[in-house]
Design a protein around this motif. Structure first.
Motif, PDB file in Angstrom:
ATOM      1  N   GLY A  83      -4.136   6.257  -3.637  1.00 23.73           N
ATOM      2  CA  GLY A  83      -2.739   6.354  -3.227  1.00 23.73           C
ATOM      3  C   GLY A  83      -2.549   6.867  -1.816  1.00 23.73           C
ATOM      4  O   GLY A  83      -1.528   6.582  -1.192  1.00 23.73           O
ATOM      5  N   HIS A  84      -3.510   7.593  -1.284  1.00 24.95           N
ATOM      6  CA  HIS A  84      -3.357   8.197   0.038  1.00 24.95           C
ATOM      7  C   HIS A  84      -3.741   7.219   1.144  1.00 24.95           C
ATOM      8  O   HIS A  84      -4.793   7.336   1.755  1.00 24.95           O
ATOM      9  CB  HIS A  84      -4.195   9.479   0.132  1.00 24.95           C
ATOM     10  CG  HIS A  84      -3.564  10.635  -0.589  1.00 24.95           C
ATOM     11  ND1 HIS A  84      -4.152  11.870  -0.681  1.00 24.95           N
ATOM     12  CD2 HIS A  84      -2.390  10.736  -1.241  1.00 24.95           C
ATOM     13  CE1 HIS A  84      -3.383  12.681  -1.367  1.00 24.95           C
ATOM     14  NE2 HIS A  84      -2.305  12.012  -1.740  1.00 24.95           N
ATOM     15  N   ARG A  85      -2.875   6.262   1.341  1.00 30.45           N
ATOM     16  CA  ARG A  85      -3.043   5.331   2.455  1.00 30.45           C
ATOM     17  C   ARG A  85      -1.987   5.665   3.498  1.00 30.45           C
ATOM     18  O   ARG A  85      -0.902   6.128   3.169  1.00 30.45           O
ATOM     19  CB  ARG A  85      -2.871   3.889   1.980  1.00 30.45           C
ATOM     20  CG  ARG A  85      -3.913   3.428   0.968  1.00 30.45           C
ATOM     21  CD  ARG A  85      -3.663   1.980   0.618  1.00 30.45           C
ATOM     22  NE  ARG A  85      -4.681   1.436  -0.275  1.00 30.45           N
ATOM     23  CZ  ARG A  85      -4.594   1.442  -1.587  1.00 30.45           C
ATOM     24  NH1 ARG A  85      -3.549   1.981  -2.171  1.00 30.45           N
ATOM     25  NH2 ARG A  85      -5.547   0.924  -2.332  1.00 30.45           N
ATOM     26  N   SER A  86      -2.290   5.408   4.722  1.00 31.77           N
ATOM     27  CA  SER A  86      -1.285   5.609   5.762  1.00 31.77           C
ATOM     28  C   SER A  86      -0.255   4.498   5.674  1.00 31.77           C
ATOM     29  O   SER A  86      -0.533   3.395   5.175  1.00 31.77           O
ATOM     30  CB  SER A  86      -1.952   5.619   7.139  1.00 31.77           C
ATOM     31  OG  SER A  86      -2.440   4.326   7.454  1.00 31.77           O
ATOM     32  N   LEU A  87       0.946   4.760   6.178  1.00 33.63           N
ATOM     33  CA  LEU A  87       1.980   3.730   6.168  1.00 33.63           C
ATOM     34  C   LEU A  87       1.588   2.556   7.067  1.00 33.63           C
ATOM     35  O   LEU A  87       2.039   1.430   6.850  1.00 33.63           O
ATOM     36  CB  LEU A  87       3.318   4.322   6.603  1.00 33.63           C
ATOM     37  CG  LEU A  87       3.978   5.265   5.587  1.00 33.63           C
ATOM     38  CD1 LEU A  87       5.316   5.769   6.118  1.00 33.63           C
ATOM     39  CD2 LEU A  87       4.176   4.567   4.247  1.00 33.63           C
ATOM     40  N   THR A  88       0.757   2.821   8.057  1.00 32.17           N
ATOM     41  CA  THR A  88       0.262   1.727   8.894  1.00 32.17           C
ATOM     42  C   THR A  88      -0.581   0.764   8.064  1.00 32.17           C
ATOM     43  O   THR A  88      -0.472  -0.462   8.214  1.00 32.17           O
ATOM     44  CB  THR A  88      -0.577   2.283  10.059  1.00 32.17           C
ATOM     45  OG1 THR A  88       0.219   3.187  10.827  1.00 32.17           O
ATOM     46  CG2 THR A  88      -1.064   1.158  10.954  1.00 32.17           C
ATOM     47  N   GLU A  89      -1.412   1.325   7.165  1.00 30.86           N
ATOM     48  CA  GLU A  89      -2.204   0.478   6.277  1.00 30.86           C
ATOM     49  C   GLU A  89      -1.309  -0.292   5.323  1.00 30.86           C
ATOM     50  O   GLU A  89      -1.553  -1.462   5.025  1.00 30.86           O
ATOM     51  CB  GLU A  89      -3.194   1.331   5.483  1.00 30.86           C
ATOM     52  CG  GLU A  89      -4.307   1.944   6.317  1.00 30.86           C
ATOM     53  CD  GLU A  89      -5.203   2.835   5.486  1.00 30.86           C
ATOM     54  OE1 GLU A  89      -6.350   2.421   5.225  1.00 30.86           O
ATOM     55  OE2 GLU A  89      -4.767   3.922   5.090  1.00 30.86           O
ATOM     56  N   PHE A 172      14.315  -0.025  -6.076  1.00 25.36           N
ATOM     57  CA  PHE A 172      14.030  -0.894  -4.934  1.00 25.36           C
ATOM     58  C   PHE A 172      13.089  -0.142  -4.006  1.00 25.36           C
ATOM     59  O   PHE A 172      13.437   0.921  -3.497  1.00 25.36           O
ATOM     60  CB  PHE A 172      15.325  -1.263  -4.198  1.00 25.36           C
ATOM     61  CG  PHE A 172      15.217  -2.527  -3.382  1.00 25.36           C
ATOM     62  CD1 PHE A 172      14.334  -2.631  -2.315  1.00 25.36           C
ATOM     63  CD2 PHE A 172      16.010  -3.624  -3.669  1.00 25.36           C
ATOM     64  CE1 PHE A 172      14.228  -3.776  -1.561  1.00 25.36           C
ATOM     65  CE2 PHE A 172      15.918  -4.795  -2.929  1.00 25.36           C
ATOM     66  CZ  PHE A 172      15.026  -4.872  -1.876  1.00 25.36           C
ATOM     67  N   VAL A 173      11.884  -0.668  -3.785  1.00 21.94           N
ATOM     68  CA  VAL A 173      10.871  -0.012  -2.950  1.00 21.94           C
ATOM     69  C   VAL A 173      10.626  -0.873  -1.718  1.00 21.94           C
ATOM     70  O   VAL A 173      10.306  -2.057  -1.843  1.00 21.94           O
ATOM     71  CB  VAL A 173       9.548   0.196  -3.710  1.00 21.94           C
ATOM     72  CG1 VAL A 173       8.546   0.926  -2.822  1.00 21.94           C
ATOM     73  CG2 VAL A 173       9.779   0.968  -5.001  1.00 21.94           C
ATOM     74  N   THR A 174      10.758  -0.275  -0.549  1.00 21.53           N
ATOM     75  CA  THR A 174      10.557  -1.028   0.680  1.00 21.53           C
ATOM     76  C   THR A 174       9.823  -0.203   1.729  1.00 21.53           C
ATOM     77  O   THR A 174       9.847   1.040   1.681  1.00 21.53           O
ATOM     78  CB  THR A 174      11.908  -1.501   1.257  1.00 21.53           C
ATOM     79  OG1 THR A 174      11.683  -2.262   2.450  1.00 21.53           O
ATOM     80  CG2 THR A 174      12.803  -0.311   1.583  1.00 21.53           C
ATOM     81  N   THR A 175       9.185  -0.905   2.649  1.00 22.81           N
ATOM     82  CA  THR A 175       8.484  -0.239   3.749  1.00 22.81           C
ATOM     83  C   THR A 175       9.419   0.007   4.933  1.00 22.81           C
ATOM     84  O   THR A 175       8.980   0.512   5.967  1.00 22.81           O
ATOM     85  CB  THR A 175       7.309  -1.107   4.220  1.00 22.81           C
ATOM     86  OG1 THR A 175       7.799  -2.422   4.550  1.00 22.81           O
ATOM     87  CG2 THR A 175       6.250  -1.231   3.139  1.00 22.81           C
ATOM     88  N   THR A 176      10.676  -0.344   4.794  1.00 22.83           N
ATOM     89  CA  THR A 176      11.643  -0.131   5.866  1.00 22.83           C
ATOM     90  C   THR A 176      12.839   0.660   5.329  1.00 22.83           C
ATOM     91  O   THR A 176      12.688   1.449   4.392  1.00 22.83           O
ATOM     92  CB  THR A 176      12.084  -1.486   6.473  1.00 22.83           C
ATOM     93  OG1 THR A 176      12.933  -1.241   7.579  1.00 22.83           O
ATOM     94  CG2 THR A 176      12.793  -2.359   5.453  1.00 22.83           C
TER      95      THR A 176
END
Length: 233
Positions: A83-89, A172-176
């Protein structure tokens, strides 16, 4: 010196007396066993069998508990690592990979029956399952550029999916981030809107249920991020 010798002599005699009593007692018990062996041996054998079974059962229980404990610890550590990924990844993921990532986060939080259903005919749902408190959920996942925004029609599509799948909660899950009207629509309809800041906290160990406490309280602002950190720490 004389007194010390007398004390030693008395102590030695006491030891000798205790030894004699022990020998006599042991001999007596042995004699009784010989005399009443036909009556006693079934009880002795039964006692040995029961005692051995109890010891063996305790050893198996303890071994099983240790194995399960180590396995649970290993799974937990692996889940946290995953689960510990960077948001860049996360930004670099494909759509399906992002959905799998969300599924992993849900399972790490203790959600059950979590499965990915995204596809061409997904009826507006990417993930289905149950929250840790037992409520059913439907999740829409959008891996957008941080410069993009989730619009109101997309939020309403998820509400339609909630009706279609008859779930208790829509997420609702989003990267933005959401547009103002989109966030307002989500909050007014009881939807949990997980924007980029929430996703970062979720990725770092926060629970999906905790976002309902700050749902619609702002997004993408340093002041709000500081408030959320105080809430989760």
């Amino acid at each position: 010196m004389a007194a010390r010798k007398r004390r030693r002599s008395v102590a030695r005699k006491r030891r000798e007396q205790r030894l004699k009593v022990s020998l006599i007692g042991g001999a007596g018990i042995l004699a009784l066993l010989v005399v009443f062996w036909q009556m006693v041996w079934p009880y002795l054998v039964s006692g040995l069998v029961v005692g051995g079974a109890a010891v063996g059962g305790w050893w198996l229980w303890r071994t099983n508990r240790l194995v399960k404990g180590r396995d649970h610890q290993w799974r937990q550590e692996e889940a946290v690592k995953a689960g510990h990924r960077s948001l860049t990844e996360v930004d670099a993921m494909l759509g399906g990979e992002f959905e799998d990532f969300v599924v992993d986060l849900c399972r790490r939080n203790g959600c059950t029956e979590v499965r990915r259903v995204g596809g061409t005919h997904d009826d507006g749902a990417d993930v289905l399952g149950c929250l840790p408190d037992g409520r059913s959920m439907v999740i829409q996942c959008k891996r957008y550029s941080p410069k993009s925004r989730v619009s109101s029609p997309e939020v309403r599509n998820l509400l339609g999916a909630q009706v279609h799948f008859k779930t208790d909660v829509a997420i609702f899950v989003t990267t933005t981030y959401f547009t103002g009207p989109a966030e307002q629509t989500a909050v007014q309809n009881g939807m949990i809107a997980v924007h980029r800041d929430h996703l970062g906290l979720w990725n770092n160990g926060a629970s999906i249920l905790s976002f309902s406490q700050v749902n619609g309280s702002g997004q993408g602002d340093r002041r709000h991020r500081a408030r959320w950190k105080e809430t989760y720490e």
